[in-house]
Design a protein around this motif. Structure first.
Motif, short mmCIF file in Angstrom:
data_model
loop_
_atom_site.label_atom_id
_atom_site.label_comp_id
_atom_site.label_asym_id
_atom_site.label_seq_id
_atom_site.Cartn_x
_atom_site.Cartn_y
_atom_site.Cartn_z
N PHE A 6 4.93 -6.22 -11.52
CA PHE A 6 4.96 -5.14 -10.05
C PHE A 6 5.53 -4.02 -10.68
O PHE A 6 6.93 -4.19 -11.18
CB PHE A 6 5.84 -6.17 -9.29
CG PHE A 6 6.07 -4.79 -7.83
CD1 PHE A 6 4.69 -4.98 -6.76
CD2 PHE A 6 7.22 -3.98 -7.67
CE1 PHE A 6 4.59 -4.33 -5.33
CE2 PHE A 6 6.83 -3.73 -6.70
CZ PHE A 6 5.77 -4.10 -5.61
N GLY A 7 4.91 -2.71 -10.20
CA GLY A 7 5.81 -1.86 -10.40
C GLY A 7 5.87 -0.64 -9.13
O GLY A 7 4.70 -0.64 -8.15
N ILE A 36 4.19 4.51 -4.14
CA ILE A 36 2.81 3.72 -4.51
C ILE A 36 2.66 2.90 -5.02
O ILE A 36 3.60 2.00 -6.46
CB ILE A 36 2.30 4.53 -5.30
CG1 ILE A 36 1.82 5.95 -4.58
CG2 ILE A 36 0.91 4.08 -5.63
CD1 ILE A 36 1.09 7.40 -5.16
N PRO A 37 3.09 1.16 -4.79
CA PRO A 37 3.61 -0.05 -5.33
C PRO A 37 1.97 -0.40 -5.97
O PRO A 37 0.86 0.03 -5.74
CB PRO A 37 3.40 -1.23 -4.61
CG PRO A 37 2.81 -0.47 -2.46
CD PRO A 37 2.55 0.70 -3.35
N VAL A 38 2.07 -0.97 -6.95
CA VAL A 38 0.90 -0.97 -8.32
C VAL A 38 1.00 -2.90 -8.85
O VAL A 38 2.60 -2.96 -9.07
CB VAL A 38 0.59 -0.50 -9.50
CG1 VAL A 38 0.10 0.95 -8.88
CG2 VAL A 38 2.22 -0.19 -10.28
N ARG A 83 -5.65 9.43 -7.80
CA ARG A 83 -5.17 9.89 -9.56
C ARG A 83 -3.85 9.55 -9.57
O ARG A 83 -3.49 8.99 -9.93
CB ARG A 83 -5.41 11.21 -9.02
CG ARG A 83 -5.21 12.16 -11.14
CD ARG A 83 -5.78 14.10 -11.23
NE ARG A 83 -4.79 14.64 -10.42
CZ ARG A 83 -4.21 15.37 -10.54
NH1 ARG A 83 -3.47 15.61 -11.64
NH2 ARG A 83 -3.50 16.40 -9.58
N LEU A 84 -3.53 9.46 -8.40
CA LEU A 84 -2.00 8.87 -8.59
C LEU A 84 -1.91 7.49 -8.43
O LEU A 84 -1.08 6.82 -9.57
CB LEU A 84 -1.16 9.00 -7.32
CG LEU A 84 -0.81 10.61 -6.58
CD1 LEU A 84 -0.43 10.57 -5.31
CD2 LEU A 84 0.47 11.03 -7.81
N TRP A 85 -3.06 6.79 -8.61
CA TRP A 85 -3.25 4.95 -8.52
C TRP A 85 -3.18 5.35 -10.14
O TRP A 85 -2.31 4.01 -10.36
CB TRP A 85 -3.94 4.82 -7.10
CG TRP A 85 -3.73 3.72 -6.86
CD1 TRP A 85 -2.78 2.84 -7.39
CD2 TRP A 85 -3.67 3.22 -5.05
NE1 TRP A 85 -2.33 1.49 -6.34
CE2 TRP A 85 -3.19 1.63 -5.69
CE3 TRP A 85 -4.60 3.78 -4.26
CZ2 TRP A 85 -3.38 1.13 -3.91
CZ3 TRP A 85 -4.92 2.77 -3.44
CH2 TRP A 85 -3.78 1.88 -3.04
N ARG A 103 0.95 -1.00 0.03
CA ARG A 103 -0.40 0.29 0.11
C ARG A 103 0.70 1.02 -0.43
O ARG A 103 2.02 0.93 0.62
CB ARG A 103 -1.29 0.07 1.14
CG ARG A 103 -1.81 -0.68 1.31
CD ARG A 103 -2.72 -0.74 2.07
NE ARG A 103 -3.36 0.55 2.44
CZ ARG A 103 -4.36 0.33 1.79
NH1 ARG A 103 -4.89 -1.16 0.93
NH2 ARG A 103 -5.31 0.52 1.54
N PRO A 104 0.55 2.07 -0.14
CA PRO A 104 1.62 3.67 -0.89
C PRO A 104 1.73 3.72 1.08
O PRO A 104 1.44 3.53 2.10
CB PRO A 104 -0.08 5.32 -0.70
CG PRO A 104 -0.91 3.98 -1.15
CD PRO A 104 -0.74 2.45 -0.77
N PHE A 105 3.08 3.61 1.31
CA PHE A 105 3.65 4.81 2.14
C PHE A 105 4.39 6.42 1.87
O PHE A 105 5.07 6.14 0.69
CB PHE A 105 4.11 3.81 2.59
CG PHE A 105 5.40 3.00 2.50
CD1 PHE A 105 6.31 2.86 2.54
CD2 PHE A 105 4.90 1.76 1.07
CE1 PHE A 105 7.54 2.47 1.43
CE2 PHE A 105 6.02 1.35 0.21
CZ PHE A 105 7.65 2.02 0.65
#
Length: 215
Positions: A107-108, A98-100, A130-132, A63-65
């Motif tokens: 994985f990015g 921000i992991p996606v 928006r960032l995701w 998750r974002p951190f």
């Protein structure tokens, strides 16, 4: 977008499933960045690529951190702490990570980086959706550039309905009320769709499905 938010630097790292960061090792297969050239020269050396803690922390947390100069994790090995100190010496002190995950396990990691922690937090407040979406777009673009398009997963009608409702911000309870299904049925559809798309949460899965033309 980083410029519009007033953030100094950004990067996006992509690893494909086979032998890359998504399997706990290897080097990124693609990198986009406006980091200082001197830092990119350092990072391209094997020692720096191998000890970069950001993708590893992103994989673990999912998750974002924030990773901040004054408070980066002290449990990191010495080589990784040295990496962050050296990055800070190049002005890369405070990170929003921000992991996606994309279809089939790619994985990015999207990073926004600034010298001022408070300015970075203020800049991204209210912008996570928006960032995701941007991160997923870049992820998909790099996948296509790197190895051609991945085959699309097949979603059931129930999975598509639930993801469309998730995209509008509906909770499981509201999905159940809108469809007449039980909460467990709605949650089952969402969970299956997340697994098929390789995404960590329902919003990310919904955005990913929309970008792939599945909704």
């Amino acid at each position: 977008m980083a410029r519009d938010l007033g953030v100094g630097h950004f990067s996006f790292v992509l690893a494909r499933p086979a032998g890359g960061l998504a399997h706990g090792g290897g080097h990124p297969s693609a990198l986009l960045s406006n980091f200082p050239p001197a830092w990119l020269d350092c990072h391209s050396e094997d020692e720096y690529r191998r000890v970069d803690p950001v993708p590893q922390l992103a994989m673990r947390r999912g998750r974002p951190f924030f990773l901040e100069w004054e408070r980066f994790p002290r449990f990191l090995p010495q080589a990784q702490r040295r990496f962050l100190v050296e990055a800070g010496n190049h002005g890369l002190r405070n990170w929003l990570v921000i992991p996606v995950q994309g279809p089939l396990g790619s994985f990015g990691v999207l990073c926004l980086v600034d010298g001022d922690a408070a300015r970075l937090r203020d800049a991204v407040r209210g912008e996570y959706g928006r960032l995701w979406a941007v991160a997923l777009d870049v992820h998909g673009f790099l996948l296509r550039e790197d190895a051609g398009p991945d085959p699309l997963p097949a979603l059931t009608e129930g999975e598509r309905i639930c993801l469309a409702l998730a995209l509008e911000g509906h909770s499981t309870e509201r999905m159940a009320a809108a469809t007449g299904w039980s909460r467990s049925t709605a949650n089952h559809h969402v969970s299956k769709a997340q697994r098929k798309l390789g995404c960590g949460n329902r919003f990310e899965a919904a955005v990913c499905a929309m970008r792939l033309g599945l909704l």
